[in-house]
Design an enzyme around this catalytic site. Sequence first.
Site, PDB file in Angstrom:
ATOM      1  N   ASN A  71      10.905  10.071 -20.525  1.00  0.00           N
ATOM      2  CA  ASN A  71      12.246   9.477 -20.573  1.00  0.00           C
ATOM      3  C   ASN A  71      12.295   8.284 -19.596  1.00  0.00           C
ATOM      4  O   ASN A  71      12.919   8.333 -18.548  1.00  0.00           O
ATOM      5  CB  ASN A  71      13.305  10.527 -20.223  1.00  0.00           C
ATOM      6  CG  ASN A  71      14.721  10.049 -20.512  1.00  0.00           C
ATOM      7  OD1 ASN A  71      14.929   8.877 -20.843  1.00  0.00           O
ATOM      8  ND2 ASN A  71      15.683  10.951 -20.377  1.00  0.00           N
ATOM      9  N   TYR A 108      17.255   6.382 -12.501  1.00  0.00           N
ATOM     10  CA  TYR A 108      17.247   7.200 -11.271  1.00  0.00           C
ATOM     11  C   TYR A 108      16.584   6.445 -10.115  1.00  0.00           C
ATOM     12  O   TYR A 108      17.027   6.538  -8.972  1.00  0.00           O
ATOM     13  CB  TYR A 108      16.522   8.530 -11.502  1.00  0.00           C
ATOM     14  CG  TYR A 108      17.166   9.407 -12.550  1.00  0.00           C
ATOM     15  CD1 TYR A 108      18.559   9.512 -12.633  1.00  0.00           C
ATOM     16  CD2 TYR A 108      16.411  10.146 -13.450  1.00  0.00           C
ATOM     17  CE1 TYR A 108      19.157  10.308 -13.606  1.00  0.00           C
ATOM     18  CE2 TYR A 108      17.008  10.950 -14.416  1.00  0.00           C
ATOM     19  CZ  TYR A 108      18.370  11.021 -14.485  1.00  0.00           C
ATOM     20  OH  TYR A 108      18.968  11.807 -15.435  1.00  0.00           O
TER      21      TYR A 108
HETATM   22  C1  LIG Z   1      20.370   7.331 -18.249  1.00  0.00           C
HETATM   23  C2  LIG Z   1      21.848   7.047 -18.534  1.00  0.00           C
HETATM   24  C3  LIG Z   1      22.691   8.212 -18.045  1.00  0.00           C
HETATM   25  C4  LIG Z   1      22.264   5.758 -17.796  1.00  0.00           C
HETATM   26  O1  LIG Z   1      23.645   5.527 -18.049  1.00  0.00           O
HETATM   27  P1  LIG Z   1      24.196   4.085 -18.466  1.00  0.00           P
HETATM   28  O2  LIG Z   1      25.672   4.194 -18.525  1.00  0.00           O
HETATM   29  O3  LIG Z   1      23.503   3.599 -19.687  1.00  0.00           O
HETATM   30  O4  LIG Z   1      23.718   3.174 -17.235  1.00  0.00           O
HETATM   31  P2  LIG Z   1      24.599   2.133 -16.426  1.00  0.00           P
HETATM   32  O5  LIG Z   1      25.179   1.135 -17.383  1.00  0.00           O
HETATM   33  O6  LIG Z   1      25.541   2.844 -15.558  1.00  0.00           O
HETATM   34  O7  LIG Z   1      23.488   1.435 -15.548  1.00  0.00           O
HETATM   35  C5  LIG Z   1      23.563   1.529 -14.152  1.00  0.00           C
HETATM   36  C6  LIG Z   1      22.528   0.654 -13.564  1.00  0.00           C
HETATM   37  O8  LIG Z   1      21.248   1.101 -13.964  1.00  0.00           O
HETATM   38  C7  LIG Z   1      20.527   0.053 -14.553  1.00  0.00           C
HETATM   39  N1  LIG Z   1      19.704   0.640 -15.565  1.00  0.00           N
HETATM   40  C8  LIG Z   1      20.119   1.358 -16.620  1.00  0.00           C
HETATM   41  N2  LIG Z   1      19.054   1.746 -17.338  1.00  0.00           N
HETATM   42  C9  LIG Z   1      17.961   1.251 -16.689  1.00  0.00           C
HETATM   43  C10 LIG Z   1      16.563   1.267 -16.931  1.00  0.00           C
HETATM   44  N3  LIG Z   1      16.060   1.840 -18.009  1.00  0.00           N
HETATM   45  N4  LIG Z   1      15.732   0.669 -16.054  1.00  0.00           N
HETATM   46  C11 LIG Z   1      16.211   0.033 -14.973  1.00  0.00           C
HETATM   47  N5  LIG Z   1      17.526  -0.046 -14.716  1.00  0.00           N
HETATM   48  C12 LIG Z   1      18.377   0.556 -15.563  1.00  0.00           C
HETATM   49  C13 LIG Z   1      21.568  -0.886 -15.094  1.00  0.00           C
HETATM   50  O9  LIG Z   1      21.069  -2.199 -15.222  1.00  0.00           O
HETATM   51  C14 LIG Z   1      22.624  -0.800 -14.027  1.00  0.00           C
HETATM   52  O10 LIG Z   1      22.286  -1.622 -12.914  1.00  0.00           O
HETATM   53  P3  LIG Z   1      23.420  -2.369 -12.077  1.00  0.00           P
HETATM   54  O11 LIG Z   1      24.145  -1.271 -11.363  1.00  0.00           O
HETATM   55  O12 LIG Z   1      22.633  -3.249 -11.176  1.00  0.00           O
HETATM   56  O13 LIG Z   1      24.259  -3.077 -13.063  1.00  0.00           O
HETATM   57  C15 LIG Z   1      22.087   6.800 -20.048  1.00  0.00           C
HETATM   58  O14 LIG Z   1      21.237   5.770 -20.478  1.00  0.00           O
HETATM   59  C16 LIG Z   1      21.898   8.013 -20.924  1.00  0.00           C
HETATM   60  O15 LIG Z   1      22.817   8.789 -21.131  1.00  0.00           O
HETATM   61  N6  LIG Z   1      20.701   8.174 -21.519  1.00  0.00           N
HETATM   62  C17 LIG Z   1      20.455   9.211 -22.508  1.00  0.00           C
HETATM   63  C18 LIG Z   1      20.526  10.602 -21.925  1.00  0.00           C
HETATM   64  C19 LIG Z   1      19.519  10.849 -20.848  1.00  0.00           C
HETATM   65  O16 LIG Z   1      18.361  10.498 -20.957  1.00  0.00           O
HETATM   66  N7  LIG Z   1      19.998  11.500 -19.790  1.00  0.00           N
HETATM   67  C20 LIG Z   1      19.180  11.890 -18.694  1.00  0.00           C
HETATM   68  C21 LIG Z   1      18.552  13.195 -19.007  1.00  0.00           C
HETATM   69  S1  LIG Z   1      17.529  13.720 -17.638  1.00  0.00           S
END
Ligand SMILES: CC(C)(COP(=O)(O)OP(=O)(O)OC[C@H]1O[C@@H](n2cnc3c(N)ncnc32)[C@H](O)[C@@H]1OP(=O)(O)O)[C@@H](O)C(=O)NCCC(=O)NCCS
Length: 173
Positions: free
Chosen positions: A137, A144
Site C-alpha cells: 500500500n 504515513y
Molecule cells: C491514505 C489516505 C487515508 C490519505 O488520505 P487523503 O485524504 O487522500 O490524504 P490528504 O489529502 O489528507 O493528504 C495529506 C498529505 O499527504 C500527502 N500525500 C497523500 N498521499 C500521499 C502519497 N501517496 N505520497 C506522498 N504524500 C502523500 C498529500 O500531498 C498531503 O500533503 P500536504 O499536507 O503537504 O498537502 C487515503 O488515500 C485513503 O483512504 N486511502 C485508501 C485507504 C487506505 O489505504 N487506508 C490505509 C489503510 S492502512
Amino acid sequence: MPNNIQISKVNVKDAATLLELSRTTFFDAFLHQNNPADMEAYAAAAFTLPKIQLELNNPDSEFYFALVGGAVAGYLKLNYNAAQTELKDAHAVEVERIYVLNSFQGQQVGKQLMEFAMQQATSRQLKYIWLGVWEHNTKAIGFYKIKGFGPFGSHNFMLGSDEQTDILMKKEL
Ligand SMILES: CC(C)(COP(=O)(O)OP(=O)(O)OC[C@H]1O[C@@H](n2cnc3c(N)ncnc32)[C@H](O)[C@@H]1OP(=O)(O)O)[C@@H](O)C(=O)NCCC(=O)NCCS
C-alpha cells in the site's frame, strides 16, 4: 482545519452507515491488487453489523467520521489498551483504520483525521501512535511517512487465504 471538514464521533446508532462506508472504502482501496474471493472472505468476517456494533461498544475503541460539508467522507478507528491488535501498550494508541472515500481523497481529509488522532493521543499523554499497513500500500505508506511515521517491525495478516505482510509504523509523540 479547512472549515468545511468536521470530525464527529461515531455512535452505535450510526453502525449501518459505518458498515457501508467500511465495506466501500475497503473494496475501493484493495480490490484492484487482490483476489476477489480473498477480499470477500475477509469482508464477510470483518464487516457485519454485529461485529461493527461490538467494536462500537468497546470502551477502548473509538470511531470518528470525517464530514465534508455534512457528507461522510471517511473514517478513523482508534484502539487503546487491550483493544489494540498488537503491542497492547497502555501508553500507545493504534490507528487500526483510516479510510477516505475515493472522491474525497487528496483534499486533506486523511491529514485532518491523522492530526485528530495525534491530538487525541497527546491529550491522553500517550507516548506514541502506531499502525500496521500492507507492504504494497505505497500510497498510504507515503502518507504515513510525511506524517512522521517510521517502520519498526512487521507482522503477518490473513486476507482470506492470502498471507500478507504488514509493515508496523510508529510516531513518537
Ligand atoms: C491514505 C489516505 C487515508 C490519505 O488520505 P487523503 O485524504 O487522500 O490524504 P490528504 O489529502 O489528507 O493528504 C495529506 C498529505 O499527504 C500527502 N500525500 C497523500 N498521499 C500521499 C502519497 N501517496 N505520497 C506522498 N504524500 C502523500 C498529500 O500531498 C498531503 O500533503 P500536504 O499536507 O503537504 O498537502 C487515503 O488515500 C485513503 O483512504 N486511502 C485508501 C485507504 C487506505 O489505504 N487506508 C490505509 C489503510 S492502512
